[in-house]
Design a protein around this motif. Structure first.
Motif, PDB file in Angstrom:
ATOM      1  N   UNK A   8      26.069  19.562  36.265  1.00 13.23           N
ATOM      2  CA  UNK A   8      27.018  18.747  35.508  1.00 13.23           C
ATOM      3  C   UNK A   8      27.742  19.596  34.467  1.00 13.23           C
ATOM      4  N   UNK A   9      27.016  20.467  33.770  1.00  9.13           N
ATOM      5  CA  UNK A   9      27.635  21.307  32.745  1.00  9.13           C
ATOM      6  C   UNK A   9      28.644  22.273  33.357  1.00  9.13           C
ATOM      7  N   UNK A  10      28.297  22.861  34.502  1.00 11.60           N
ATOM      8  CA  UNK A  10      29.219  23.776  35.175  1.00 11.60           C
ATOM      9  C   UNK A  10      30.482  23.027  35.594  1.00 11.60           C
ATOM     10  N   UNK A  11      30.321  21.876  36.229  1.00 10.13           N
ATOM     11  CA  UNK A  11      31.482  21.104  36.669  1.00 10.13           C
ATOM     12  C   UNK A  11      32.364  20.699  35.491  1.00 10.13           C
ATOM     13  N   UNK A  12      31.760  20.234  34.409  1.00  5.37           N
ATOM     14  CA  UNK A  12      32.532  19.800  33.242  1.00  5.37           C
ATOM     15  C   UNK A  12      33.284  20.985  32.617  1.00  5.37           C
ATOM     16  N   UNK A  13      32.625  22.120  32.522  1.00  4.04           N
ATOM     17  CA  UNK A  13      33.250  23.294  31.920  1.00  4.04           C
ATOM     18  C   UNK A  13      34.451  23.753  32.733  1.00  4.04           C
ATOM     19  N   UNK A  14      34.325  23.752  34.045  1.00  4.62           N
ATOM     20  CA  UNK A  14      35.452  24.148  34.898  1.00  4.62           C
ATOM     21  C   UNK A  14      36.534  23.067  34.875  1.00  4.62           C
ATOM     22  N   UNK A  15      36.134  21.821  34.851  1.00  3.08           N
ATOM     23  CA  UNK A  15      37.112  20.721  34.788  1.00  3.08           C
ATOM     24  C   UNK A  15      37.959  20.817  33.521  1.00  3.08           C
ATOM     25  N   UNK A  16      37.325  21.092  32.391  1.00  2.00           N
ATOM     26  CA  UNK A  16      38.061  21.132  31.127  1.00  2.00           C
ATOM     27  C   UNK A  16      38.703  22.480  30.844  1.00  2.00           C
ATOM     28  N   UNK A  17      38.134  23.560  31.386  1.00  2.00           N
ATOM     29  CA  UNK A  17      38.639  24.894  31.074  1.00  2.00           C
ATOM     30  C   UNK A  17      39.445  25.544  32.164  1.00  2.00           C
ATOM     31  N   UNK A  18      39.451  24.951  33.355  1.00  2.00           N
ATOM     32  CA  UNK A  18      40.187  25.541  34.468  1.00  2.00           C
ATOM     33  C   UNK A  18      39.397  26.650  35.143  1.00  2.00           C
ATOM     34  N   UNK A  19      39.986  27.263  36.158  1.00  2.00           N
ATOM     35  CA  UNK A  19      39.297  28.323  36.892  1.00  2.00           C
ATOM     36  C   UNK A  19      38.856  29.447  35.963  1.00  2.00           C
ATOM     37  N   UNK A  20      37.662  29.963  36.195  1.00  7.46           N
ATOM     38  CA  UNK A  20      37.145  31.065  35.386  1.00  7.46           C
ATOM     39  C   UNK A  20      36.120  31.834  36.195  1.00  7.46           C
ATOM     40  N   UNK A  47      29.436  22.725  48.865  1.00  7.66           N
ATOM     41  CA  UNK A  47      30.809  22.239  48.889  1.00  7.66           C
ATOM     42  C   UNK A  47      31.259  21.587  47.592  1.00  7.66           C
ATOM     43  N   UNK A  48      30.499  21.759  46.514  1.00  7.93           N
ATOM     44  CA  UNK A  48      30.893  21.190  45.218  1.00  7.93           C
ATOM     45  C   UNK A  48      31.914  22.063  44.500  1.00  7.93           C
ATOM     46  N   UNK A  49      31.923  23.352  44.813  1.00  3.10           N
ATOM     47  CA  UNK A  49      32.871  24.306  44.224  1.00  3.10           C
ATOM     48  C   UNK A  49      33.399  25.208  45.325  1.00  3.10           C
ATOM     49  N   UNK A  50      34.542  25.796  45.067  1.00  2.00           N
ATOM     50  CA  UNK A  50      35.022  26.850  45.952  1.00  2.00           C
ATOM     51  C   UNK A  50      35.495  28.002  45.084  1.00  2.00           C
ATOM     52  N   UNK A  51      35.377  29.198  45.629  1.00  2.00           N
ATOM     53  CA  UNK A  51      35.832  30.375  44.908  1.00  2.00           C
ATOM     54  C   UNK A  51      37.217  30.730  45.395  1.00  2.00           C
ATOM     55  N   UNK A  52      38.037  31.189  44.446  1.00  2.00           N
ATOM     56  CA  UNK A  52      39.420  31.447  44.801  1.00  2.00           C
ATOM     57  C   UNK A  52      39.887  32.824  44.409  1.00  2.00           C
ATOM     58  N   UNK A  55      40.362  37.465  39.281  1.00  2.00           N
ATOM     59  CA  UNK A  55      40.874  37.817  37.963  1.00  2.00           C
ATOM     60  C   UNK A  55      40.576  39.302  37.794  1.00  2.00           C
ATOM     61  N   UNK A  56      41.596  40.076  37.512  1.00  2.00           N
ATOM     62  CA  UNK A  56      41.402  41.521  37.392  1.00  2.00           C
ATOM     63  C   UNK A  56      41.137  41.884  35.937  1.00  2.00           C
ATOM     64  N   UNK A  57      39.992  42.503  35.733  1.00  2.00           N
ATOM     65  CA  UNK A  57      39.648  42.991  34.398  1.00  2.00           C
ATOM     66  C   UNK A  57      39.804  44.500  34.402  1.00  2.00           C
ATOM     67  N   UNK A  58      39.550  45.127  33.294  1.00  2.00           N
ATOM     68  CA  UNK A  58      39.666  46.574  33.222  1.00  2.00           C
ATOM     69  C   UNK A  58      38.690  47.290  34.123  1.00  2.00           C
ATOM     70  N   UNK A  59      37.545  46.680  34.393  1.00  2.00           N
ATOM     71  CA  UNK A  59      36.503  47.340  35.170  1.00  2.00           C
ATOM     72  C   UNK A  59      36.531  46.969  36.646  1.00  2.00           C
ATOM     73  N   UNK A  60      36.626  45.690  36.930  1.00  2.00           N
ATOM     74  CA  UNK A  60      36.589  45.226  38.325  1.00  2.00           C
ATOM     75  C   UNK A  60      37.198  43.842  38.409  1.00  2.00           C
ATOM     76  N   UNK A  61      37.437  43.393  39.628  1.00  2.00           N
ATOM     77  CA  UNK A  61      37.974  42.035  39.759  1.00  2.00           C
ATOM     78  C   UNK A  61      36.820  41.051  39.903  1.00  2.00           C
TER      79      UNK A  61
END
Length: 65
Positions: A8-20, A47-52, A55-61
């Motif tokens: 629930x916490x993961x879903x809520x955090x992604x719902x309110x904060x967007x993809x991360x 099937x509750x989440x999908x990865x898309x 995000x490219x950081x200085x070290x790796x994506x």
């Protein structure tokens, strides 16, 4: 269906904060990255989440959830 608190916490955090990244999700939830990896991995398998896009950081994506 009643979901475990961490899911629930993961879903809520992604719902309110967007993809991360899993790393950003761990920081926001203040839990260890390997715990987030386990929870997110199971959620993707169920099937509750999908990865898309990455995000490219200085070290790796990092895949976004």
């Amino acid at each position: 269906m009643i979901l475990p608190e961490r899911v629930q916490r993961v879903l809520w955090t992604i719902h309110t904060g967007g993809p991360m990244s899993r790393r950003d999700l761990a920081r926001r939830l203040n839990i260890r990255a390997n715990t987030v990896g386990d929870v997110v991995g199971r959620m993707v398998e169920q099937g509750l989440l999908c990865e898309g896009d990455s995000k490219h950081t200085g070290r790796r994506s990092e895949e976004l959830v």
